[in-house]
Design a protein around this motif. Structure first.
Motif, short mmCIF file in Angstrom:
data_model
loop_
_atom_site.label_atom_id
_atom_site.label_comp_id
_atom_site.label_asym_id
_atom_site.label_seq_id
_atom_site.Cartn_x
_atom_site.Cartn_y
_atom_site.Cartn_z
N ASN A 118 13.50 2.56 -9.26
CA ASN A 118 12.90 1.90 -8.09
C ASN A 118 12.80 2.84 -6.90
N PRO A 119 11.79 2.64 -6.04
CA PRO A 119 11.74 3.37 -4.77
C PRO A 119 12.74 2.79 -3.78
N LEU A 120 12.79 3.33 -2.59
CA LEU A 120 13.77 2.87 -1.60
C LEU A 120 13.44 1.49 -1.06
N THR A 121 12.18 1.28 -0.69
CA THR A 121 11.80 0.02 -0.02
C THR A 121 10.58 -0.60 -0.68
N GLY A 122 10.19 -1.77 -0.15
CA GLY A 122 9.02 -2.48 -0.67
C GLY A 122 9.39 -3.52 -1.69
N PRO A 123 8.39 -4.14 -2.33
CA PRO A 123 8.67 -5.23 -3.27
C PRO A 123 9.51 -4.82 -4.47
#
Length: 383
Positions: free
Chosen positions: A202-207
């Motif tokens: 997963n990336p750091l932020t967002g959905p």
């Protein structure tokens, strides 16, 4: 397996992860071995407890011959805790859950907005002090969503508010961040091979970011998730002012969202990202053990859709299938159909729930149930 093939099975490799909440990976291997030998006395069994980088990773390394080292560090809510890392030669295995894990919170308590990874930074520093030049950093099972800010602060970074004071602990406090200075980070990381071992991309932020996907399991309400996501996005923007576009690029990178964003902090330190189970199998010496095996038994507490996305049994099964070895699995609960198991390289799964469907009874009796399950495997594949 045919009867003829069964007579050739002489050496079983037990490479299973923990059954979370009931048995460690070492205990799983012990119980499986005992159950097999009830049916086939004297059977040659090799135990190689495995982990995917999450909680239990240090224990798996110690079981594989690493030395356990203990150090006092700052726990997720600020209290001192005793945390361990594993060392063999100049290679250290550091598990963030040892310093910043959910299991360190008081029973029934969560701290989604304020839990800190400061102790994980102290643990990394202890590994450097012990002479490590290769550090495998396993992340997972965290109580935290602070983007690794606490870890970086323990290693020399400065995160200040508008008044020039250090921001408070935890992810929510990063909303007050006005400036960041990474120039005093421990210079020893420049000469270290630092590897981020994670089973999430997963990336750091967002959905799909750390707060949205993993915040709720750390006690975050929908409002908390919004607060944390906004704070971490602001954190990345402030870091971009400090170190340039790399800060934003890394925030979007696979693994940045691991363990509440501590993956992001590791990437800022120069870590390379690798799937946790793939890396841990290398570190633990799985390849030579697999070569010796004629049957592989893997497993974890729940075999489900998550298993197929970088969890230990999937990694073990993939490697075993590539080597032409037959694999069966043990688990507490089975939520995958036979065709899905087969596609993952697992010939058959043996859940404890087949013997005791009530989890309230199965979990406290997992050891004896696992021995019974293993005796079924021995009768089906070895006797």
């Amino acid at each position: 397996m045919t009867d003829g093939a069964a007579t050739q099975v002489a050496h079983v490799l037990v490479a299973a992860d923990k059954f979370k909440g009931s048995l460690t990976a070492v205990q799983v291997a012990e119980r499986v071995t005992a159950g097999l030998r009830k049916v086939v006395p004297g059977l040659s069994v090799e135990a190689l407890p495995v982990a995917d980088g999450g909680d239990g990773t240090v224990a798996a390394a110690v079981a594989a011959g690493f030395e356990r080292r203990e150090v006092r560090v700052t726990g997720p809510v600020g209290d001192p805790v005793t945390a361990a890392f594993a060392l063999r030669g100049t290679t250290a295995v550091v598990e963030m859950a040892e310093a910043s894990g959910l299991q360190l919170l008081p029973a029934g308590t969560f701290a989604p907005l304020t839990a800190t990874t400061y102790g994980s930074g102290e643990l990394l520093r202890a590994a450097l002090d012990a002479g490590a030049t290769t550090i495998v950093f396993g992340v997972g099972g965290s109580a935290t969503t602070d983007g690794g800010a606490g870890m970086l602060a323990a290693l020399g970074a400065r995160f200040l508010d508008a008044a020039g004071d250090p921001v408070g602990p935890g992810g929510a406090a990063l909303a007050e961040l006005a400036s960041a200075d990474l120039t005093a980070l421990d210079p020893r990381f420049d000469g270290v091979e630092f590897i981020l071992a994670s089973d999430v991309d997963n990336p750091l932020t967002g959905p799909k970011g750390a707060p949205a996907v993993y915040g709720p399991q750390k006690g975050a309400t929908p409002e908390d998730v919004e607060t944390l996501d906004a704070a971490l996005a602001h954190y990345a923007r402030v870091l971009e002012r400090a170190i340039g576009p790399k800060a934003t690029e890394l925030a979007a990178s696979p693994g940045a969202g691991g363990a509440g964003g501590i993956g992001y902090g590791a990437l800022l330190l120069g870590a390379s990202f690798r799937p946790g189970i793939e890396l841990m199998l290398e570190v633990l010496g799985f390849a030579p053990a697999l070569e010796r095996a004629t049957l592989v038994i893997t497993g974890e507490g729940s075999l489900d859709a998550q298993t197929l996305h970088g969890k230990a049994p999937a990694g073990v099964a993939a490697a075993a299938r590539a080597a032409g070895k037959e694999v069966v699995a043990v688990c507490g609960r089975l939520a995958l159909p036979p065709e899905t198991l087969g596609a993952a390289g697992i010939r058959r799964a043996y859940p404890l729930s087949a013997l005791e469907p009530d989890p309230a009874k199965s979990i406290p009796n997992a050891g004896p149930l696992l021995e019974e399950v293993a005796s079924h495997i021995a009768r089906d594949f070895l006797a």
